[in-house]
Design a protein around this motif. Structure first.
Motif, PDB file in Angstrom:
ATOM      1  N   HIS A  77       0.829  -1.145  -0.002  1.00 17.55           N
ATOM      2  CA  HIS A  77      -0.141  -0.130  -0.028  1.00 17.55           C
ATOM      3  C   HIS A  77       0.938   1.300  -0.139  1.00 17.55           C
ATOM      4  CE1 HIS A  77      -3.671  -2.493   0.610  1.00 17.55           C
ATOM      5  NE2 HIS A  77      -2.783  -2.917   1.585  1.00 17.55           N
ATOM      6  N   PRO A  78       0.446   2.318  -0.537  1.00 17.94           N
ATOM      7  CA  PRO A  78       1.311   3.565  -0.914  1.00 17.94           C
ATOM      8  C   PRO A  78       1.261   4.214   0.489  1.00 17.94           C
ATOM      9  CG  PRO A  78      -0.540   3.564  -2.410  1.00 17.94           C
ATOM     10  CD  PRO A  78      -0.722   2.424  -1.489  1.00 17.94           C
ATOM     11  N   ASP A  79       0.554   3.941   1.685  1.00 16.71           N
ATOM     12  CA  ASP A  79       0.728   4.485   2.795  1.00 16.71           C
ATOM     13  C   ASP A  79       1.606   4.043   3.578  1.00 16.71           C
ATOM     14  OD1 ASP A  79      -0.869   2.679   3.305  1.00 16.71           O
ATOM     15  OD2 ASP A  79      -2.296   3.672   4.663  1.00 16.71           O
ATOM     16  N   ALA A  84       6.156  -2.175  -1.414  1.00 16.30           N
ATOM     17  CA  ALA A  84       6.700  -2.912  -2.833  1.00 16.30           C
ATOM     18  C   ALA A  84       5.785  -2.733  -3.791  1.00 16.30           C
ATOM     19  CB  ALA A  84       6.695  -4.443  -2.142  1.00 16.30           C
ATOM     20  N   VAL A  85       6.396  -2.523  -5.089  1.00 14.45           N
ATOM     21  CA  VAL A  85       5.700  -2.356  -6.168  1.00 14.45           C
ATOM     22  C   VAL A  85       6.177  -3.469  -7.130  1.00 14.45           C
ATOM     23  CG1 VAL A  85       5.112  -0.791  -8.297  1.00 14.45           C
ATOM     24  CG2 VAL A  85       5.369   0.104  -5.917  1.00 14.45           C
ATOM     25  N   LEU A  86       5.248  -4.345  -7.632  1.00 18.33           N
ATOM     26  CA  LEU A  86       5.614  -5.323  -8.403  1.00 18.33           C
ATOM     27  C   LEU A  86       5.760  -4.803  -9.799  1.00 18.33           C
ATOM     28  CD1 LEU A  86       2.649  -7.937  -7.568  1.00 18.33           C
ATOM     29  CD2 LEU A  86       5.235  -7.971  -6.885  1.00 18.33           C
ATOM     30  N   LYS A  87       6.748  -5.364 -10.747  1.00 17.02           N
ATOM     31  CA  LYS A  87       7.221  -4.926 -11.962  1.00 17.02           C
ATOM     32  C   LYS A  87       7.187  -5.985 -13.117  1.00 17.02           C
ATOM     33  CE  LYS A  87       9.799  -1.446 -12.319  1.00 17.02           C
ATOM     34  NZ  LYS A  87      10.828  -0.531 -12.609  1.00 17.02           N
ATOM     35  N   GLU A  88       7.741  -6.987 -13.056  1.00 16.28           N
ATOM     36  CA  GLU A  88       7.780  -8.067 -13.967  1.00 16.28           C
ATOM     37  C   GLU A  88       8.078  -9.473 -13.394  1.00 16.28           C
ATOM     38  OE1 GLU A  88      10.465  -7.476 -17.162  1.00 16.28           O
ATOM     39  OE2 GLU A  88      12.044  -6.684 -16.043  1.00 16.28           O
ATOM     40  N   SER A  96      10.819  -9.282 -10.490  1.00 14.81           N
ATOM     41  CA  SER A  96      11.612  -7.928 -10.279  1.00 14.81           C
ATOM     42  C   SER A  96      10.599  -6.983  -9.392  1.00 14.81           C
ATOM     43  CB  SER A  96      12.310  -7.104 -11.113  1.00 14.81           C
ATOM     44  OG  SER A  96      11.343  -6.835 -12.220  1.00 14.81           O
ATOM     45  N   PHE A  97      10.801  -6.160  -8.532  1.00 13.93           N
ATOM     46  CA  PHE A  97      10.044  -5.253  -8.016  1.00 13.93           C
ATOM     47  C   PHE A  97      10.847  -4.026  -7.531  1.00 13.93           C
ATOM     48  CE2 PHE A  97      11.620  -8.235  -4.685  1.00 13.93           C
ATOM     49  CZ  PHE A  97      11.965  -7.576  -3.675  1.00 13.93           C
ATOM     50  N   GLU A  98       9.970  -2.930  -7.497  1.00 10.51           N
ATOM     51  CA  GLU A  98      10.818  -1.619  -6.686  1.00 10.51           C
ATOM     52  C   GLU A  98      10.301  -1.331  -5.317  1.00 10.51           C
ATOM     53  OE1 GLU A  98      10.802   3.059  -7.873  1.00 10.51           O
ATOM     54  OE2 GLU A  98       9.398   1.836  -8.866  1.00 10.51           O
ATOM     55  N   VAL A  99      11.023  -0.853  -4.512  1.00 12.86           N
ATOM     56  CA  VAL A  99      10.783  -0.534  -3.014  1.00 12.86           C
ATOM     57  C   VAL A  99      10.663   1.053  -2.950  1.00 12.86           C
ATOM     58  CG1 VAL A  99      10.996  -0.714  -0.774  1.00 12.86           C
ATOM     59  CG2 VAL A  99      11.323  -2.872  -2.164  1.00 12.86           C
ATOM     60  N   LEU A 100       9.556   1.730  -2.283  1.00 15.89           N
ATOM     61  CA  LEU A 100       9.596   2.995  -2.308  1.00 15.89           C
ATOM     62  C   LEU A 100       9.630   3.040  -0.283  1.00 15.89           C
ATOM     63  CD1 LEU A 100       6.688   3.903  -4.433  1.00 15.89           C
ATOM     64  CD2 LEU A 100       9.263   4.035  -4.976  1.00 15.89           C
ATOM     65  N   ARG A 101      10.649   4.287  -0.166  1.00 19.00           N
ATOM     66  CA  ARG A 101      10.652   4.459   1.410  1.00 19.00           C
ATOM     67  C   ARG A 101      10.035   5.765   1.479  1.00 19.00           C
ATOM     68  NH1 ARG A 101      15.965   5.881   4.890  1.00 19.00           N
ATOM     69  NH2 ARG A 101      15.141   5.602   7.052  1.00 19.00           N
ATOM     70  N   GLY A 107      15.064   2.059  -5.404  1.00 13.01           N
ATOM     71  CA  GLY A 107      15.919   1.294  -6.686  1.00 13.01           C
ATOM     72  C   GLY A 107      14.918  -0.175  -6.925  1.00 13.01           C
ATOM     73  N   ASP A 108      15.276  -0.894  -7.870  1.00 13.64           N
ATOM     74  CA  ASP A 108      14.736  -2.210  -8.328  1.00 13.64           C
ATOM     75  C   ASP A 108      15.301  -3.386  -7.600  1.00 13.64           C
ATOM     76  OD1 ASP A 108      12.780  -0.651  -9.952  1.00 13.64           O
ATOM     77  OD2 ASP A 108      13.919  -1.058 -11.825  1.00 13.64           O
ATOM     78  N   PHE A 109      14.699  -4.294  -7.513  1.00 11.11           N
ATOM     79  CA  PHE A 109      15.303  -5.473  -6.609  1.00 11.11           C
ATOM     80  C   PHE A 109      14.753  -6.785  -7.344  1.00 11.11           C
ATOM     81  CE2 PHE A 109      15.224  -2.142  -3.662  1.00 11.11           C
ATOM     82  CZ  PHE A 109      16.450  -2.097  -3.019  1.00 11.11           C
ATOM     83  N   LYS A 110      15.494  -7.875  -7.196  1.00 15.94           N
ATOM     84  CA  LYS A 110      15.000  -9.319  -8.026  1.00 15.94           C
ATOM     85  C   LYS A 110      15.343 -10.258  -7.130  1.00 15.94           C
ATOM     86  CE  LYS A 110      16.731  -7.753 -12.556  1.00 15.94           C
ATOM     87  NZ  LYS A 110      17.786  -8.044 -13.513  1.00 15.94           N
ATOM     88  N   ILE A 111      14.369 -11.261  -7.062  1.00 14.14           N
ATOM     89  CA  ILE A 111      14.256 -12.494  -6.242  1.00 14.14           C
ATOM     90  C   ILE A 111      14.227 -13.545  -7.077  1.00 14.14           C
ATOM     91  CG2 ILE A 111      13.887 -11.456  -4.040  1.00 14.14           C
ATOM     92  CD1 ILE A 111      11.177 -12.243  -4.392  1.00 14.14           C
TER      93      ILE A 111
END
Length: 276
Positions: A77-79, A84-88, A96-101, A107-111
């Protein structure tokens, strides 16, 4: 909610993973965070928490705030403090996904794991390490090759026709998340499930009746007791009846030894249908 604490061995903070209600025979039903975990949480300096997909995140936030401790919330959730924001989905498996603080990208991360629940778990690790001062680049390099815990989406066999995946998840929320993750990889999905604990089967029967939605074939065995005594009227068969009542087909196998033959029969039928 039942709380499982993972102690990171750090002097600065501890990490709490908040899960769905579970282990009723050990912890009781309907206990809250402060009563169930008073001894476990009394010395914490900071609480990291998340409740992805449970619908309980705001409730947990209120419970945590009552403790008066600094808190860090990680969800989709944005609040959230960390979002975590899913990408592809990655061709070789994983995502891969992006994390917003606080709205600013780390930046982007991969697992190398599938499923939104694994992304949220990874985001929680990223949040913890970021608060401890690690750089996003170092964190990304550290998690990109993690293949997961044993018996969690563990690939046992794969060829051009079949993949066999072992997953120990036995709570309805875990089952639903795993099915959703595996279905995104394509193909037909045959699930063999052995209910775990009589108390869980009894108290979460309604949730079990819908958590297998989306599978193409479901085989159900009898309950694995896990040291519990049987509960009259509680069995794998009663779970199968609850699932059928929801309109989903399920084959109940009383004996675990019958699973192999059933899987072979279904596989042959699917192969004949594919060839034909």
């Amino acid at each position: 909610p039942f709380i499982q604490t993972l102690y990171a061995g750090l002097d600065i903070t501890d990490y709490i993973l908040i899960l769905q209600s579970d282990f009723y025979s050990l912890y009781g039903e309907g206990k809250d965070i402060s009563k169930n975990n008073k001894e476990e949480t009394k010395n914490l300096q900071q609480i990291f928490y998340g409740a992805p997909g449970t619908g309980k995140s705001n409730t947990i936030k209120c419970e945590v705030d009552q403790k008066g401790l600094p808190r860090v919330r990680t969800t989709f959730h944005p609040d959230s403090d960390y979002q975590a924001v899913l990408k592809e989905f990655l061709p070789q498996g994983g995502q891969s996904f992006e994390v917003l603080r606080h709205g600013k990208s780390l930046g982007d991360f991969k697992i190398r794991l599938m499923g939104e629940h694994n992304v949220c778990n990874a985001a929680a690790v990223i949040a913890l390490l970021t608060e401890l001062g690690y750089s996003s680049r170092d964190i990304a390099d550290s998690i990109k090759d993690f293949t997961g815990a044993r018996r969690r989406q563990e690939l046992l066999f794969s060829n051009e026709s079949y993949r066999i995946i072992d997953d120990y998840g036995h709570h309805p929320a875990e089952i639903r998340a795993t099915i959703r993750a595996v279905k995104r990889q394509g193909g037909r999905l045959l699930v063999v499930f052995q209910p775990h604990r009589f108390s869980r089967t009894q108290l979460l029967l309604n949730e079990f009746s819908t958590c297998f939605e989306g599978v193409d074939q479901l085989l159900l065995t009898d309950v694995y007791a896990a040291s519990e005594n049987p509960i009259p009227g509680v069995s794998g068969e009663c779970m199968a009846q609850a699932i059928r009542a929801r309109g989903q087909q399920v084959e109940y196998l009383r004996h675990l030894e019958d699973v192999g033959k059933a899987v072979e029969r279904i596989s042959k039928r699917s192969e004949e249908r594919r060839v034909g």
